[in-house]
Design a protein around this motif. Structure first.
Motif, short mmCIF file in Angstrom:
data_model
loop_
_atom_site.label_atom_id
_atom_site.label_comp_id
_atom_site.label_asym_id
_atom_site.label_seq_id
_atom_site.Cartn_x
_atom_site.Cartn_y
_atom_site.Cartn_z
N LYS A 6 -42.30 17.24 39.12
CA LYS A 6 -41.02 17.19 38.41
C LYS A 6 -41.07 17.97 37.12
N GLY A 7 -41.53 19.18 37.20
CA GLY A 7 -41.57 20.01 36.00
C GLY A 7 -42.93 19.97 35.33
N PRO A 8 -43.07 20.67 34.22
CA PRO A 8 -44.36 20.71 33.54
C PRO A 8 -44.74 19.36 32.96
N ARG A 9 -46.03 19.11 32.91
CA ARG A 9 -46.52 17.86 32.34
C ARG A 9 -46.32 17.88 30.83
N LEU A 10 -45.85 16.76 30.30
CA LEU A 10 -45.51 16.69 28.88
C LEU A 10 -46.70 16.34 28.00
N ALA A 11 -47.79 15.89 28.61
CA ALA A 11 -48.96 15.48 27.82
C ALA A 11 -50.21 15.95 28.53
N SER A 12 -51.35 15.53 27.99
CA SER A 12 -52.61 16.01 28.54
C SER A 12 -52.97 15.37 29.86
N SER A 13 -52.41 14.18 30.15
CA SER A 13 -52.74 13.46 31.39
C SER A 13 -51.51 12.65 31.82
N ALA A 15 -51.35 9.48 32.43
CA ALA A 15 -51.31 8.22 31.68
C ALA A 15 -50.71 8.44 30.29
N HIS A 16 -51.11 9.53 29.65
CA HIS A 16 -50.56 9.86 28.34
C HIS A 16 -49.06 10.14 28.44
N GLU A 17 -48.64 10.80 29.50
CA GLU A 17 -47.23 11.09 29.68
C GLU A 17 -46.42 9.81 29.86
N ARG A 18 -46.92 8.86 30.69
CA ARG A 18 -46.22 7.60 30.88
C ARG A 18 -46.10 6.83 29.57
N LEU A 19 -47.18 6.84 28.77
CA LEU A 19 -47.15 6.15 27.49
C LEU A 19 -46.16 6.82 26.54
N LEU A 21 -43.41 8.54 27.37
CA LEU A 21 -42.05 8.22 27.80
C LEU A 21 -41.69 6.77 27.49
N ALA A 22 -42.67 5.87 27.61
CA ALA A 22 -42.40 4.47 27.29
C ALA A 22 -42.08 4.31 25.80
N ASN A 23 -42.82 5.00 24.94
CA ASN A 23 -42.54 4.93 23.51
C ASN A 23 -41.17 5.53 23.17
N MET A 24 -40.83 6.62 23.84
CA MET A 24 -39.53 7.22 23.60
C MET A 24 -38.40 6.31 24.09
N ALA A 25 -38.57 5.65 25.23
CA ALA A 25 -37.56 4.71 25.72
C ALA A 25 -37.40 3.52 24.77
N THR A 26 -38.51 3.05 24.23
CA THR A 26 -38.45 1.95 23.27
C THR A 26 -37.65 2.36 22.04
N SER A 27 -37.91 3.54 21.52
CA SER A 27 -37.16 4.03 20.35
C SER A 27 -35.68 4.23 20.68
N LEU A 28 -35.39 4.71 21.90
CA LEU A 28 -34.00 4.93 22.29
C LEU A 28 -33.23 3.62 22.33
N THR A 37 -37.48 17.16 22.06
CA THR A 37 -37.30 18.45 22.72
C THR A 37 -36.49 18.26 24.00
N LEU A 38 -35.88 19.33 24.46
CA LEU A 38 -35.02 19.26 25.63
C LEU A 38 -35.78 18.84 26.90
N PRO A 39 -36.96 19.37 27.18
CA PRO A 39 -37.68 18.91 28.38
C PRO A 39 -38.01 17.42 28.34
N LYS A 40 -38.39 16.92 27.16
CA LYS A 40 -38.70 15.49 27.06
C LYS A 40 -37.44 14.65 27.25
N ALA A 41 -36.32 15.10 26.73
CA ALA A 41 -35.07 14.36 26.90
C ALA A 41 -34.68 14.30 28.37
N LYS A 42 -34.84 15.40 29.09
CA LYS A 42 -34.50 15.42 30.51
C LYS A 42 -35.42 14.51 31.32
N ARG A 43 -36.68 14.40 30.93
CA ARG A 43 -37.62 13.52 31.63
C ARG A 43 -37.39 12.06 31.27
N LEU A 44 -36.91 11.81 30.06
CA LEU A 44 -36.69 10.44 29.61
C LEU A 44 -35.43 9.85 30.24
#
Length: 213
Positions: A6-13, A15-19, A21-28, A37-44
């Motif tokens: 589903k597109g480029p990986r947003l983090a190094s791994s 597990a890091h990517e899931r964490l 996105l979870a932090n971003m959803a909590t803040s949202l 950034t736009l790619p992170k918003a589309k993945r979130l």
């Protein structure tokens, strides 16, 4: 090395990517909107809308599913009580992404992702109610039509059988068999008429109940 589908990986791994996105959803859910950034918003966006769907269900299983992602109990409470209530009339599209000027320094495309908390307009609500009423009416009409068709078929077959019995009686050929067939088909026609009358009565009762509401 496995590659993300589903597109480029947003983090190094992963597990890091899931964490992340979870932090971003909590803040949202906590602040109502975040800038990223736009790619992170589309993945979130799909993750956030899936969590809101669980919150709208409101049962214990859905709360546990959300708690796997959102570890802040205060935010989960806000999601299930306030945000779910605001999104009750919506069937989707719980978030909105708005592009903003690129970030200074690396010129990365930025965007604001926010919750759509505006209530539906009166026109949209009326359209949804009209569509629901039209679906119910279409189902009732289809049921009445099927009943009428069955009754017509049985009635036509009964008339044909009576004619055959009369003809057989005149010709003196297999009179008893034709009479029995005619009697059976007439009984089926009467049963079909009774079924049609019951369907019409039920439709009238449903229509009166809908008008009373």
């Amino acid at each position: 090395m496995p590659r993300p589908k589903k597109g480029p990986r947003l983090a190094s791994s992963p597990a890091h990517e899931r964490l992340m996105l979870a932090n971003m959803a909590t803040s949202l859910f906590q602040h109502g909107q975040i800038t990223t950034t736009l790619p992170k918003a589309k993945r979130l966006r799909p993750l956030a809308e899936r969590l809101i769907t669980f919150a709208k269900r409101g049962d214990l299983h859905s709360r546990r599913r959300v708690m796997r992602v959102i570890r802040n109990k205060t935010v989960v409470h806000i999601l299930f009580t306030q945000i779910a209530e605001q999104m009750e009339q919506r069937e989707g599209g719980y978030t909105r992404i708005t592009r903003i000027p690129a970030r200074h320094g690396d010129n990365a495309p930025q965007a604001v992702i926010e919750l759509v908390t505006e209530p539906l307009s009166a026109k949209q609500s009326t359209v949804k109610e009209a569509e629901a009423a039209a679906k119910v009416a279409a189902q009732d009409n289809a049921t009445e039509m099927d009943t009428a068709v069955d009754a017509a078929i049985v009635e036509g077959a009964g008339a044909d059988a009576v004619d055959q019995a009369v003809e057989a009686n005149e010709n003196g050929v297999d009179v008893e068999s034709a009479n029995e067939t005619a009697i059976d088909l007439e009984k089926d026609a009467e049963a079909a008429d009774a079924k049609e009358a019951d369907a019409e009565e039920n439709a009238d009762v449903a229509e009166d109940a809908e008008k009373a509401e």
